[in-house]
Scaffold this motif. Structure first.
Motif, PDB file in Angstrom:
ATOM      1  N   THR A   5      36.124  23.872  61.374  1.00  0.00           N
ATOM      2  CA  THR A   5      36.396  24.371  62.724  1.00  0.00           C
ATOM      3  C   THR A   5      37.745  25.073  62.789  1.00  0.00           C
ATOM      4  O   THR A   5      37.895  26.059  63.506  1.00  0.00           O
ATOM      5  CB  THR A   5      36.368  23.198  63.719  1.00  0.00           C
ATOM      6  N   ARG A   6      38.723  24.597  62.048  1.00  0.00           N
ATOM      7  CA  ARG A   6      40.056  25.186  62.113  1.00  0.00           C
ATOM      8  C   ARG A   6      40.045  26.639  61.663  1.00  0.00           C
ATOM      9  O   ARG A   6      40.662  27.489  62.295  1.00  0.00           O
ATOM     10  CB  ARG A   6      41.027  24.382  61.247  1.00  0.00           C
ATOM     11  N   ASN A   7      39.323  26.938  60.586  1.00  0.00           N
ATOM     12  CA  ASN A   7      39.244  28.308  60.103  1.00  0.00           C
ATOM     13  C   ASN A   7      38.540  29.208  61.107  1.00  0.00           C
ATOM     14  O   ASN A   7      38.942  30.345  61.326  1.00  0.00           O
ATOM     15  CB  ASN A   7      38.513  28.375  58.764  1.00  0.00           C
ATOM     16  N   ARG A   8      37.494  28.695  61.707  1.00  0.00           N
ATOM     17  CA  ARG A   8      36.761  29.479  62.702  1.00  0.00           C
ATOM     18  C   ARG A   8      37.629  29.735  63.928  1.00  0.00           C
ATOM     19  O   ARG A   8      37.622  30.822  64.489  1.00  0.00           O
ATOM     20  CB  ARG A   8      35.462  28.776  63.079  1.00  0.00           C
ATOM     21  N   THR A   9      38.399  28.739  64.357  1.00  0.00           N
ATOM     22  CA  THR A   9      39.282  28.897  65.508  1.00  0.00           C
ATOM     23  C   THR A   9      40.361  29.927  65.213  1.00  0.00           C
ATOM     24  O   THR A   9      40.655  30.787  66.053  1.00  0.00           O
ATOM     25  CB  THR A   9      39.930  27.548  65.882  1.00  0.00           C
ATOM     26  N   ALA A  10      40.952  29.868  64.032  1.00  0.00           N
ATOM     27  CA  ALA A  10      41.981  30.834  63.654  1.00  0.00           C
ATOM     28  C   ALA A  10      41.409  32.253  63.622  1.00  0.00           C
ATOM     29  O   ALA A  10      42.050  33.201  64.097  1.00  0.00           O
ATOM     30  CB  ALA A  10      42.577  30.474  62.301  1.00  0.00           C
ATOM     31  N   LEU A  11      40.223  32.401  63.107  1.00  0.00           N
ATOM     32  CA  LEU A  11      39.585  33.712  63.066  1.00  0.00           C
ATOM     33  C   LEU A  11      39.290  34.213  64.471  1.00  0.00           C
ATOM     34  O   LEU A  11      39.518  35.389  64.784  1.00  0.00           O
ATOM     35  CB  LEU A  11      38.290  33.633  62.256  1.00  0.00           C
ATOM     36  N   THR A  12      38.820  33.333  65.342  1.00  0.00           N
ATOM     37  CA  THR A  12      38.526  33.721  66.719  1.00  0.00           C
ATOM     38  C   THR A  12      39.785  34.179  67.432  1.00  0.00           C
ATOM     39  O   THR A  12      39.787  35.204  68.128  1.00  0.00           O
ATOM     40  CB  THR A  12      37.887  32.542  67.473  1.00  0.00           C
ATOM     41  N   VAL A  13      40.879  33.452  67.262  1.00  0.00           N
ATOM     42  CA  VAL A  13      42.149  33.836  67.889  1.00  0.00           C
ATOM     43  C   VAL A  13      42.619  35.180  67.346  1.00  0.00           C
ATOM     44  O   VAL A  13      43.069  36.044  68.110  1.00  0.00           O
ATOM     45  CB  VAL A  13      43.208  32.737  67.656  1.00  0.00           C
ATOM     46  N   ALA A  14      42.506  35.394  66.063  1.00  0.00           N
ATOM     47  CA  ALA A  14      42.947  36.656  65.467  1.00  0.00           C
ATOM     48  C   ALA A  14      42.120  37.835  65.977  1.00  0.00           C
ATOM     49  O   ALA A  14      42.667  38.896  66.302  1.00  0.00           O
ATOM     50  CB  ALA A  14      42.855  36.565  63.942  1.00  0.00           C
ATOM     51  N   VAL A  15      40.821  37.648  66.083  1.00  0.00           N
ATOM     52  CA  VAL A  15      39.958  38.733  66.558  1.00  0.00           C
ATOM     53  C   VAL A  15      40.246  39.047  68.017  1.00  0.00           C
ATOM     54  O   VAL A  15      40.337  40.212  68.403  1.00  0.00           O
ATOM     55  CB  VAL A  15      38.471  38.367  66.332  1.00  0.00           C
ATOM     56  N   TRP A  16      40.407  38.018  68.851  1.00  0.00           N
ATOM     57  CA  TRP A  16      40.725  38.262  70.262  1.00  0.00           C
ATOM     58  C   TRP A  16      42.071  38.943  70.406  1.00  0.00           C
ATOM     59  O   TRP A  16      42.249  39.830  71.245  1.00  0.00           O
ATOM     60  CB  TRP A  16      40.685  36.963  71.062  1.00  0.00           C
ATOM     61  N   ALA A  17      43.059  38.549  69.602  1.00  0.00           N
ATOM     62  CA  ALA A  17      44.373  39.198  69.645  1.00  0.00           C
ATOM     63  C   ALA A  17      44.246  40.665  69.250  1.00  0.00           C
ATOM     64  O   ALA A  17      44.898  41.538  69.841  1.00  0.00           O
ATOM     65  CB  ALA A  17      45.355  38.472  68.722  1.00  0.00           C
ATOM     66  N   TRP A  18      43.400  40.951  68.248  1.00  0.00           N
ATOM     67  CA  TRP A  18      43.176  42.323  67.783  1.00  0.00           C
ATOM     68  C   TRP A  18      42.627  43.205  68.912  1.00  0.00           C
ATOM     69  O   TRP A  18      42.887  44.395  68.974  1.00  0.00           O
ATOM     70  CB  TRP A  18      42.203  42.289  66.605  1.00  0.00           C
ATOM     71  N   VAL A  19      41.868  42.619  69.818  1.00  0.00           N
ATOM     72  CA  VAL A  19      41.268  43.359  70.922  1.00  0.00           C
ATOM     73  C   VAL A  19      42.184  43.371  72.145  1.00  0.00           C
ATOM     74  O   VAL A  19      42.406  44.410  72.762  1.00  0.00           O
ATOM     75  CB  VAL A  19      39.898  42.759  71.297  1.00  0.00           C
ATOM     76  N   VAL A  20      42.736  42.213  72.507  1.00  0.00           N
ATOM     77  CA  VAL A  20      43.454  42.063  73.768  1.00  0.00           C
ATOM     78  C   VAL A  20      44.834  42.714  73.728  1.00  0.00           C
ATOM     79  O   VAL A  20      45.253  43.316  74.724  1.00  0.00           O
ATOM     80  CB  VAL A  20      43.557  40.564  74.146  1.00  0.00           C
TER      81      VAL A  20
END
Length: 40
Positions: A5-20
């Motif tokens: 879950t930690r890797n998935r959460t980190a990836l999700t945060v990175a992708v959202w930051a890339w967009v937002v």
């Protein structure tokens, strides 16, 4: 086959930051230009 879950959460945060972050910067620039347009 479950991913940690930690890797998935980190990836999700990175992708959202890339967009937002660029979107937020664009909105900021839009507000700056709009205020210049409508004020003297």
């Amino acid at each position: 086959m479950t991913e940690p879950t930690r890797n998935r959460t980190a990836l999700t945060v990175a992708v959202w930051a890339w967009v937002v972050l660029p979107f937020g910067y664009g909105v900021y620039e839009l507000v700056q230009k709009a205020t210049q347009l409508f004020t003297d």
